[in-house]
Design an enzyme around this catalytic site. Structure first.
Site, PDB file in Angstrom:
ATOM      1  N   HIS A 150       0.855  -1.189   0.000  1.00 44.54           N
ATOM      2  CA  HIS A 150       0.000   0.000   0.000  1.00 44.54           C
ATOM      3  C   HIS A 150       0.891   1.239   0.000  1.00 44.54           C
ATOM      4  O   HIS A 150       2.126   1.110  -0.035  1.00 44.54           O
ATOM      5  CB  HIS A 150      -0.966  -0.009   1.192  1.00 44.54           C
ATOM      6  CG  HIS A 150      -0.280  -0.211   2.511  1.00 44.54           C
ATOM      7  ND1 HIS A 150       0.523   0.749   3.086  1.00 44.54           N
ATOM      8  CD2 HIS A 150      -0.246  -1.272   3.356  1.00 44.54           C
ATOM      9  CE1 HIS A 150       0.990   0.306   4.222  1.00 44.54           C
ATOM     10  NE2 HIS A 150       0.560  -0.932   4.420  1.00 44.54           N
ATOM     11  N   HIS A 169       4.066   1.349   2.159  1.00 41.69           N
ATOM     12  CA  HIS A 169       5.256   0.661   1.629  1.00 41.69           C
ATOM     13  C   HIS A 169       5.901   1.490   0.514  1.00 41.69           C
ATOM     14  O   HIS A 169       7.126   1.592   0.418  1.00 41.69           O
ATOM     15  CB  HIS A 169       4.877  -0.691   1.014  1.00 41.69           C
ATOM     16  CG  HIS A 169       4.308  -1.671   1.976  1.00 41.69           C
ATOM     17  ND1 HIS A 169       2.978  -2.051   1.956  1.00 41.69           N
ATOM     18  CD2 HIS A 169       4.890  -2.371   2.977  1.00 41.69           C
ATOM     19  CE1 HIS A 169       2.769  -2.941   2.907  1.00 41.69           C
ATOM     20  NE2 HIS A 169       3.896  -3.147   3.537  1.00 41.69           N
ATOM     21  N   ASP A 228       5.044   0.986  12.670  1.00 39.01           N
ATOM     22  CA  ASP A 228       5.401  -0.153  13.520  1.00 39.01           C
ATOM     23  C   ASP A 228       6.548   0.265  14.434  1.00 39.01           C
ATOM     24  O   ASP A 228       7.693  -0.190  14.289  1.00 39.01           O
ATOM     25  CB  ASP A 228       5.791  -1.353  12.647  1.00 39.01           C
ATOM     26  CG  ASP A 228       4.613  -1.822  11.814  1.00 39.01           C
ATOM     27  OD1 ASP A 228       3.539  -2.074  12.384  1.00 39.01           O
ATOM     28  OD2 ASP A 228       4.748  -1.888  10.582  1.00 39.01           O
ATOM     29  N   MET A 274      -2.062   4.235   7.241  1.00 41.67           N
ATOM     30  CA  MET A 274      -2.125   3.212   6.185  1.00 41.67           C
ATOM     31  C   MET A 274      -1.682   1.864   6.743  1.00 41.67           C
ATOM     32  O   MET A 274      -0.661   1.775   7.427  1.00 41.67           O
ATOM     33  CB  MET A 274      -1.174   3.559   5.048  1.00 41.67           C
ATOM     34  CG  MET A 274      -1.547   4.796   4.314  1.00 41.67           C
ATOM     35  SD  MET A 274      -2.642   4.387   2.957  1.00 41.67           S
ATOM     36  CE  MET A 274      -2.862   6.022   2.280  1.00 41.67           C
TER      37      MET A 274
HETATM   38  O1  PAF Z   1       6.859  -4.994   8.678  1.00 40.82           O
HETATM   39  C1  PAF Z   1       6.755  -6.048   8.014  1.00 40.82           C
HETATM   40  O2  PAF Z   1       6.100  -6.122   6.981  1.00 40.82           O
HETATM   41  C2  PAF Z   1       7.462  -7.305   8.517  1.00 40.82           C
HETATM   42  O3  PAF Z   1       7.438  -7.392   9.895  1.00 40.82           O
HETATM   43  C3  PAF Z   1       8.899  -7.451   7.982  1.00 40.82           C
HETATM   44  C4  PAF Z   1       9.797  -6.355   8.504  1.00 40.82           C
HETATM   45  C5  PAF Z   1       8.893  -7.440   6.463  1.00 40.82           C
HETATM   46  C6  PAF Z   1       9.501  -8.782   8.442  1.00 40.82           C
HETATM   47  O4  PAF Z   1       8.776  -9.865   7.968  1.00 40.82           O
END
Ligand code: PAF
Length: 301
Positions: free
Chosen positions: A51, A54, A167, A201
């Site tokens: 999305h 990213h 996160d 998001m």
């Molecule tokens: O944030 C994420 O999408 C996941 O925790 C990651 C960092 C790709 C590890 O699988």
């Protein structure tokens, strides 16, 4: 054949190839070659279902680095509920199409056996940071994250790796792990990308009904109220957290899981906004969907 290339268009019309790589060995040898050529490698780890959050990480990587590698791997060890893992959306074709628009050079999308071969038994556990907040309701989650990121870092050895501030606990864990294990990778943290309503998001937003999605903007309103109070001089962390909770609880569909005021680095509870930045982190349920969000407050607020 484990590798295929997609012909892509660049803004200036010059074509380039984006390569999709499945094999860890191939990824490692390519990364070695890039390092020999003195190219800076930017790495964006993802689980796909891309999305705008990213894509912001990819954009940042594109600006800072010569070569951009995005991994797409739905990591089984970070799911503590098997059903969640099975339900996780997977659509490599549409993810790859999006990434071509952002001129990504390589997508690394290994199978489970490439990352966790038969007999795999070594895990990375980051003490202290991983049992609270998200860790409390998702036992083993951060062990899975730290383990897979270690494997990916060891394979690619990127100069820069990009993570989203949304996160926040994952960021704290990865920073700690990178420092402790001596990875030669700089962690770049990219601000939260929000929908028009203010909702952060997330791949999970797609699981909300249109009504829930609208109402979930109350989370951002709560965080904003706390920021405003801090700006107006409130220094007491418990009071700031309470402002967030009270605001979110005005929305009848919202069920607050936690609102925590912690040190942004150590994730230990704090009493006051002082020298170090305070992370106000929240988790809220809307029906079956659990959303997280956060804001960072410091003395200048
Ligand atoms: O944030 C994420 O999408 C996941 O925790 C990651 C960092 C790709 C590890 O699988």
């Amino acid at each position: 054949m484990s590798v295929f290339q997609t012909l892509c268009r660049q803004d200036d019309g010059v074509p380039f190839f984006m390569e999709i790589i499945n094999r860890k060995q191939r990824m490692a040898s390519l990364a070695r070659k890039l390092r020999r050529e003195n190219k800076t490698i930017g790495f964006v780890p993802t689980m796909g279902a891309l999305h705008e959050g990213h894509l912001k990480l990819v954009e940042e990587a594109r600006q800072m680095c010569d070569v951009v590698i995005v991994s797409i791997f739905v990591n089984p060890t970070q799911f503590n509920d098997k059903k969640d893992l099975e339900k996780y959306p997977r659509d490599l074709t549409s993810d790859a199409a999006l990434l071509t628009e952002y001129q990504v050079d390589y997508i690394f999308t290994p199978d489970e056996e490439e990352i966790y071969p038969d007999g795999f038994s070594t895990y990375v556990y980051v003490e202290n940071l991983t049992e609270t907040l998200e860790g409390a309701s998702r036992p083993g989650h951060f062990r899975g994250v730290a383990t897979v990121v270690t494997i990916l870092f060891n394979t690619i050895r990127p100069d820069f790796a990009f993570f989203g501030q949304k996160d926040a606990q994952q960021v704290a864990v990865i920073r700690r792990m990178t420092a402790d294990l001596g990875f030669d990778t700089e962690i770049v943290v990219v601000p939260i990308v929000r929908e028009e309503t203010g909702l952060a998001m997330s791949s999970r937003n797609a699981l909300l009904s249109a009504d829930e999605r609208q109402r979930a903007s109350i989370i951002y309103k709560g965080l904003r109220e706390a920021k405003l109070a801090a700006r107006n001089g409130e220094r007491n962390a418990a009071i700031l957290a309470e402002i967030v909770r009270k605001t979110i609880e005005t929305e009848p569909l919202a069920q607050v899981d936690y609102v925590a005021a912690v040190n942004n680095e150590t994730l230990e509870p704090v009493e006051k906004i002082g020298e170090s930045a305070v992370l106000i982190a929240v988790a809220v349920r809307f029906g079956k969907v659990r959303l997280i969000d956060n804001t960072v407050l410091n003395r200048r607020q």
